[in-house]
Design a protein around this motif. Structure first.
Motif, PDB file in Angstrom:
ATOM      1  N   GLY A  19       0.770  -1.229   0.000  1.00 55.50           N
ATOM      2  CA  GLY A  19       0.000   0.000   0.000  1.00 55.50           C
ATOM      3  C   GLY A  19       0.803   1.282   0.000  1.00 55.50           C
ATOM      4  O   GLY A  19       0.260   2.351   0.242  1.00 55.50           O
ATOM      5  N   PHE A  20       2.079   1.203  -0.265  1.00 56.65           N
ATOM      6  CA  PHE A  20       2.916   2.399  -0.336  1.00 56.65           C
ATOM      7  C   PHE A  20       2.963   2.867  -1.786  1.00 56.65           C
ATOM      8  O   PHE A  20       3.880   2.546  -2.540  1.00 56.65           O
ATOM      9  N   GLY A  21       1.969   3.651  -2.189  1.00 59.38           N
ATOM     10  CA  GLY A  21       1.827   4.049  -3.589  1.00 59.38           C
ATOM     11  C   GLY A  21       2.943   4.922  -4.101  1.00 59.38           C
ATOM     12  O   GLY A  21       3.397   4.764  -5.235  1.00 59.38           O
ATOM     13  N   GLY A  22       3.397   5.866  -3.285  1.00 56.00           N
ATOM     14  CA  GLY A  22       4.459   6.768  -3.727  1.00 56.00           C
ATOM     15  C   GLY A  22       5.772   6.053  -3.969  1.00 56.00           C
ATOM     16  O   GLY A  22       6.444   6.281  -4.975  1.00 56.00           O
ATOM     17  N   ILE A  23       6.122   5.185  -3.035  1.00 59.58           N
ATOM     18  CA  ILE A  23       7.366   4.423  -3.174  1.00 59.58           C
ATOM     19  C   ILE A  23       7.266   3.452  -4.345  1.00 59.58           C
ATOM     20  O   ILE A  23       8.222   3.280  -5.099  1.00 59.58           O
ATOM     21  N   ALA A  24       6.108   2.844  -4.515  1.00 58.08           N
ATOM     22  CA  ALA A  24       5.920   1.903  -5.612  1.00 58.08           C
ATOM     23  C   ALA A  24       6.041   2.616  -6.955  1.00 58.08           C
ATOM     24  O   ALA A  24       6.671   2.093  -7.888  1.00 58.08           O
ATOM     25  N   GLY A  25       5.453   3.780  -7.065  1.00 65.89           N
ATOM     26  CA  GLY A  25       5.535   4.532  -8.319  1.00 65.89           C
ATOM     27  C   GLY A  25       6.942   4.968  -8.640  1.00 65.89           C
ATOM     28  O   GLY A  25       7.393   4.884  -9.785  1.00 65.89           O
ATOM     29  N   ALA A  26       7.655   5.439  -7.627  1.00 64.22           N
ATOM     30  CA  ALA A  26       9.036   5.879  -7.834  1.00 64.22           C
ATOM     31  C   ALA A  26       9.931   4.705  -8.213  1.00 64.22           C
ATOM     32  O   ALA A  26      10.755   4.808  -9.127  1.00 64.22           O
ATOM     33  N   SER A  27       9.765   3.588  -7.542  1.00 58.13           N
ATOM     34  CA  SER A  27      10.578   2.409  -7.850  1.00 58.13           C
ATOM     35  C   SER A  27      10.277   1.879  -9.244  1.00 58.13           C
ATOM     36  O   SER A  27      11.176   1.461  -9.965  1.00 58.13           O
ATOM     37  N   ALA A  28       9.020   1.894  -9.632  1.00 54.25           N
ATOM     38  CA  ALA A  28       8.654   1.436 -10.967  1.00 54.25           C
ATOM     39  C   ALA A  28       9.243   2.356 -12.029  1.00 54.25           C
ATOM     40  O   ALA A  28       9.709   1.884 -13.081  1.00 54.25           O
ATOM     41  N   SER A  29       9.249   3.650 -11.778  1.00 57.56           N
ATOM     42  CA  SER A  29       9.836   4.596 -12.728  1.00 57.56           C
ATOM     43  C   SER A  29      11.336   4.375 -12.870  1.00 57.56           C
ATOM     44  O   SER A  29      11.875   4.384 -13.981  1.00 57.56           O
ATOM     45  N   ILE A  30      12.010   4.176 -11.756  1.00 58.60           N
ATOM     46  CA  ILE A  30      13.453   3.919 -11.796  1.00 58.60           C
ATOM     47  C   ILE A  30      13.734   2.622 -12.537  1.00 58.60           C
ATOM     48  O   ILE A  30      14.660   2.550 -13.351  1.00 58.60           O
ATOM     49  N   ALA A  31      12.956   1.587 -12.276  1.00 62.90           N
ATOM     50  CA  ALA A  31      13.146   0.308 -12.962  1.00 62.90           C
ATOM     51  C   ALA A  31      12.941   0.461 -14.463  1.00 62.90           C
ATOM     52  O   ALA A  31      13.696  -0.112 -15.257  1.00 62.90           O
ATOM     53  N   GLN A  32      11.943   1.233 -14.854  1.00 60.81           N
ATOM     54  CA  GLN A  32      11.678   1.429 -16.278  1.00 60.81           C
ATOM     55  C   GLN A  32      12.832   2.180 -16.946  1.00 60.81           C
ATOM     56  O   GLN A  32      13.278   1.793 -18.029  1.00 60.81           O
ATOM     57  N   ILE A  33      13.334   3.217 -16.302  1.00 60.57           N
ATOM     58  CA  ILE A  33      14.450   3.978 -16.864  1.00 60.57           C
ATOM     59  C   ILE A  33      15.689   3.099 -16.994  1.00 60.57           C
ATOM     60  O   ILE A  33      16.356   3.086 -18.042  1.00 60.57           O
ATOM     61  N   LEU A  34      16.005   2.337 -15.950  1.00 63.33           N
ATOM     62  CA  LEU A  34      17.182   1.463 -16.002  1.00 63.33           C
ATOM     63  C   LEU A  34      17.039   0.392 -17.068  1.00 63.33           C
ATOM     64  O   LEU A  34      18.009   0.039 -17.744  1.00 63.33           O
TER      65      LEU A  34
END
Length: 54
Positions: A19-34
């Protein structure tokens, strides 16, 4: 680099489940960029290897 993309993807999935939406979104963005940086390096490496053989 692909390893780090997968690590951030797993972090995003776990954070999303908890349920940590902000952290999940940020991590998903970083994973996509990498992941896309990894793909770019892969294509460049394959192109250079092909040009050297010819």
């Amino acid at each position: 680099m692909l390893y780090y993309a997968l690590v951030f993807l797993v972090i995003a999935l776990i954070a999303g489940v908890l349920g940590f939406g902000g952290i999940a979104g940020a991590s998903a963005s970083i994973a996509q960029i990498l992941f896309f940086v990894f793909l770019a390096f892969l294509i460049i490496s394959l192109t250079i290897g092909f040009v050297r053989r010819v």
